[in-house]
Design an enzyme around this catalytic site. Structure first.
Site, mmCIF file in Angstrom:
data_model
loop_
_atom_site.group_PDB
_atom_site.id
_atom_site.type_symbol
_atom_site.label_atom_id
_atom_site.label_comp_id
_atom_site.label_asym_id
_atom_site.label_seq_id
_atom_site.Cartn_x
_atom_site.Cartn_y
_atom_site.Cartn_z
ATOM 1 N N ASP A 1 0.829 -1.214 0.000
ATOM 2 C CA ASP A 1 0.000 0.000 0.000
ATOM 3 C C ASP A 1 0.864 1.266 0.000
ATOM 4 O OD1 ASP A 1 0.980 -0.153 2.618
ATOM 5 O OD2 ASP A 1 -0.973 0.042 3.598
ATOM 6 N N LYS B 1 8.986 -0.083 -5.408
ATOM 7 C CA LYS B 1 7.837 -0.997 -5.544
ATOM 8 C C LYS B 1 6.842 -0.434 -6.567
ATOM 9 C CE LYS B 1 6.980 -4.348 -3.683
ATOM 10 N NZ LYS B 1 7.329 -5.773 -3.965
HETATM 11 P P1 NAD Z 1 11.469 -9.859 3.490
HETATM 12 O O1 NAD Z 1 12.490 -8.780 3.398
HETATM 13 O O2 NAD Z 1 11.207 -10.512 4.799
HETATM 14 O O3 NAD Z 1 11.842 -11.035 2.482
HETATM 15 C C1 NAD Z 1 12.277 -10.808 1.171
HETATM 16 C C2 NAD Z 1 12.845 -12.115 0.623
HETATM 17 O O4 NAD Z 1 13.266 -11.875 -0.726
HETATM 18 C C3 NAD Z 1 14.069 -12.614 1.388
HETATM 19 O O5 NAD Z 1 13.949 -14.009 1.602
HETATM 20 C C4 NAD Z 1 15.232 -12.299 0.467
HETATM 21 O O6 NAD Z 1 16.315 -13.197 0.604
HETATM 22 C C5 NAD Z 1 14.570 -12.418 -0.898
HETATM 23 N N1 NAD Z 1 15.256 -11.627 -1.935
HETATM 24 C C6 NAD Z 1 15.704 -10.345 -1.830
HETATM 25 N N2 NAD Z 1 16.281 -9.977 -2.986
HETATM 26 C C7 NAD Z 1 16.182 -11.033 -3.835
HETATM 27 C C8 NAD Z 1 16.581 -11.253 -5.181
HETATM 28 N N3 NAD Z 1 17.217 -10.317 -5.878
HETATM 29 N N4 NAD Z 1 16.315 -12.455 -5.755
HETATM 30 C C9 NAD Z 1 15.681 -13.434 -5.031
HETATM 31 N N5 NAD Z 1 15.293 -13.274 -3.754
HETATM 32 C C10 NAD Z 1 15.543 -12.090 -3.170
HETATM 33 O O7 NAD Z 1 10.152 -9.234 2.882
HETATM 34 P P2 NAD Z 1 8.610 -9.539 3.232
HETATM 35 O O8 NAD Z 1 8.195 -8.663 4.336
HETATM 36 O O9 NAD Z 1 8.436 -11.011 3.333
HETATM 37 O O10 NAD Z 1 7.914 -8.992 1.909
HETATM 38 C C11 NAD Z 1 7.680 -9.852 0.782
HETATM 39 C C12 NAD Z 1 7.008 -9.043 -0.330
HETATM 40 O O11 NAD Z 1 5.779 -8.505 0.142
HETATM 41 C C13 NAD Z 1 7.830 -7.839 -0.796
HETATM 42 O O12 NAD Z 1 7.684 -7.745 -2.203
HETATM 43 C C14 NAD Z 1 7.204 -6.649 -0.101
HETATM 44 O O13 NAD Z 1 7.360 -5.474 -0.859
HETATM 45 C C15 NAD Z 1 5.752 -7.096 -0.046
HETATM 46 N N6 NAD Z 1 4.965 -6.535 1.064
HETATM 47 C C16 NAD Z 1 5.430 -6.610 2.349
HETATM 48 C C17 NAD Z 1 4.653 -6.105 3.400
HETATM 49 C C18 NAD Z 1 5.094 -6.210 4.834
HETATM 50 O O14 NAD Z 1 4.405 -5.673 5.725
HETATM 51 N N7 NAD Z 1 6.193 -6.883 5.154
HETATM 52 C C19 NAD Z 1 3.399 -5.536 3.114
HETATM 53 C C20 NAD Z 1 2.960 -5.480 1.778
HETATM 54 C C21 NAD Z 1 3.749 -6.003 0.770
#
Ligand code: NAD
Ligand code: TYD
Length: 359
Positions: free
Chosen positions: A133, A162
């Site tokens: 968001d 993003k």
């Molecule tokens: P996180 O940082 O915990 O995990 C990200 C994962 O992606 C890690 O395992 C990392 O090793 C992997 N990664 C990073 N770069 C990479 C690459 N180049 N190639 C392959 N793997 C790679 O993030 P999260 O909180 O689990 O978020 C996951 C997704 O959800 C993201 O796209 C984030 O933008 C989105 N998101 C997160 C939230 C939140 O509150 N955490 C909310 C909405 C959307």
């Protein structure tokens, strides 16, 4: 099978566990294992042939082409990203590389793979992009919540990267016909959350007797969603979402940060009282605010409810209690993540063998 990227991170790992708990379709999990990726999150799948782990970068086109040709997934769910706003302020480069360039490479690999599929498989294929968001920017206190038609006005390097990736996904649909779906979700919380983000940081610091650093006045508002509810939303969008559409996902739980921190303190007072008889809230300190700090996010999640029948199952009260309990029950996970021991383990485990089923 489906290809999940970033499946060793917080939401990705919860998604993989949730997916395999709800069915038997195998998962090919591609994760670079940055500091945020932790294979211990998937320990329960150690001997499960339905889970194939590959350490690699979504920006590595040759690897993507090989994996797609070899495993022939029917869908890609893209979680892989750099995800921490504060880190994006200190060093935006990785955010551009993974979130923008990485998503571009993944889209290109998906497009070439999809183009060559036979008609029925081509028709059924989906590319689901998981976004946030935060791309919509910030809201004033009485503004209506973000809808899918909101202007995109990102304010941090993270949210800008993003938003850029969301635009690429949209363009790959409009220009090339790639069957994409995008979800924009609010702040998640729950198990396996890396303790650099607000909720796990506060729990872990409180238990360690450290200060609880609230940025500025603590009146910034976020809309919180229990991570397993996010997983069920993604499953539902993958199953029934209309190609080319965007779905906002939220928990209907707008709360100021300071209230979240007090809730965590009160739960800890009940579940693990301080040895000195004092209250955890005494550890709260107000620290310098984050530059460009967005004041309020709020998601209007009516479209996904109306069109796909999805609503969150968890209330904030039930979800935060489960979350605090999970951290109390898993001190080894926390210690591992904090010491970096899990990274040494990965280096040992994958020495000379960058790829393979999780052993
Ligand atoms: P996180 O940082 O915990 O995990 C990200 C994962 O992606 C890690 O395992 C990392 O090793 C992997 N990664 C990073 N770069 C990479 C690459 N180049 N190639 C392959 N793997 C790679 O993030 P999260 O909180 O689990 O978020 C996951 C997704 O959800 C993201 O796209 C984030 O933008 C989105 N998101 C997160 C939230 C939140 O509150 N955490 C909310 C909405 C959307
Ligand atoms: P965070 O978990 O980093 O998520 P995001 O910035 O993506 O919303 O932060 C959630 C809120 O908590 C945000 O307003 C910043 C604030 N915050 C603190 O007050 N103190 C902290 O130590 C952290 C990490 C965050």
């Amino acid at each position: 099978m489906i290809l999940v990227t970033g499946g060793a991170g917080f939401i990705g790992a919860n998604f993989v566990l949730d997916w395999l708990a709800h069915g038997d379709e195998p998962v090919l999990n591609l994760d670079k294992l940055t500091y945020a990726g932790n294979l211990h999150n998937l320990d329960s799948l150690k001997d499960d042939a339905r889970h194939v782990f590959v350490q690699g970068d979504i920006g590595d086109r040759a690897l993507l082409d090989r994996l797609l040709a070899e495993h022939q997934p029917r869908a890609i769910v893209n979680f892989a990203a750099e995800s921490h706003v504060d880190r994006s302020i200190h060093g935006p480069e990785d955010f551009i590389q993974t979130n923008v360039v990485g998503t571009f490479r993944l889209l290109e690999a998906a497009r070439h793979y999809w183009n060559a599929l036979p008609a029925a498989k081509k028709e059924a294929f989906r590319f689901l992009h998981v976004s946030t968001d935060e791309v919509y920017g910030t809201l004033a206190p009485f503004d209506p919540a973000f809808t899918e038609d909101n202007k995109v006005e990102p304010n941090s390097p993270y949210s800008a990267s993003k938003a850029a990736s969301d635009h690429l996904v949209r363009a790959w649909h409009h220009t090339y016909g790639l069957p994409v779906l995008t979800t924009n979700c609010s702040n998640n919380y729950g198990s396996l959350h890396f303790p650099e983000k607000l909720i796990p940081l506060m729990i872990v610091n409180a238990l360690a007797g450290k200060s609880l650093p609230v940025y500025g006045d603590g009146m910034q508002v976020r809309d919180w969603l229990y991570v397993r509810d996010h997983c069920s939303a993604i499953r539902r969008v993958l199953e029934a979402g209309v190609v080319g559409q965007t779905y906002n996902v939220g928990g209907w739980n707008e709360k100021p940060n300071i209230e979240i921190v007090h809730t965590i303190c009160t739960l800890l007072d009940e579940l693990r009282p301080r040895a000195d008889g004092k209250k955890y809230a005494e550890q709260i300190t107000h620290v310098k605010d984050r530059p460009g700090h967005d004041r309020r996010y709020a998601i209007d999640a009516r479209k996904i409810e109306r069109e796909l029948g999805w609503r969150p199952a968890e209330t904030f009260e039930s979800g935060i209690r489960k979350t605090v309990q999970w951290y109390l029950d898993n001190p080894d996970w926390v210690a591992n993540v904090q010491s970096g021991a899990y990274r040494e383990w990965v280096a040992r485990q994958y020495e000379g063998e960058k790829e393979g089923a999780q052993a």
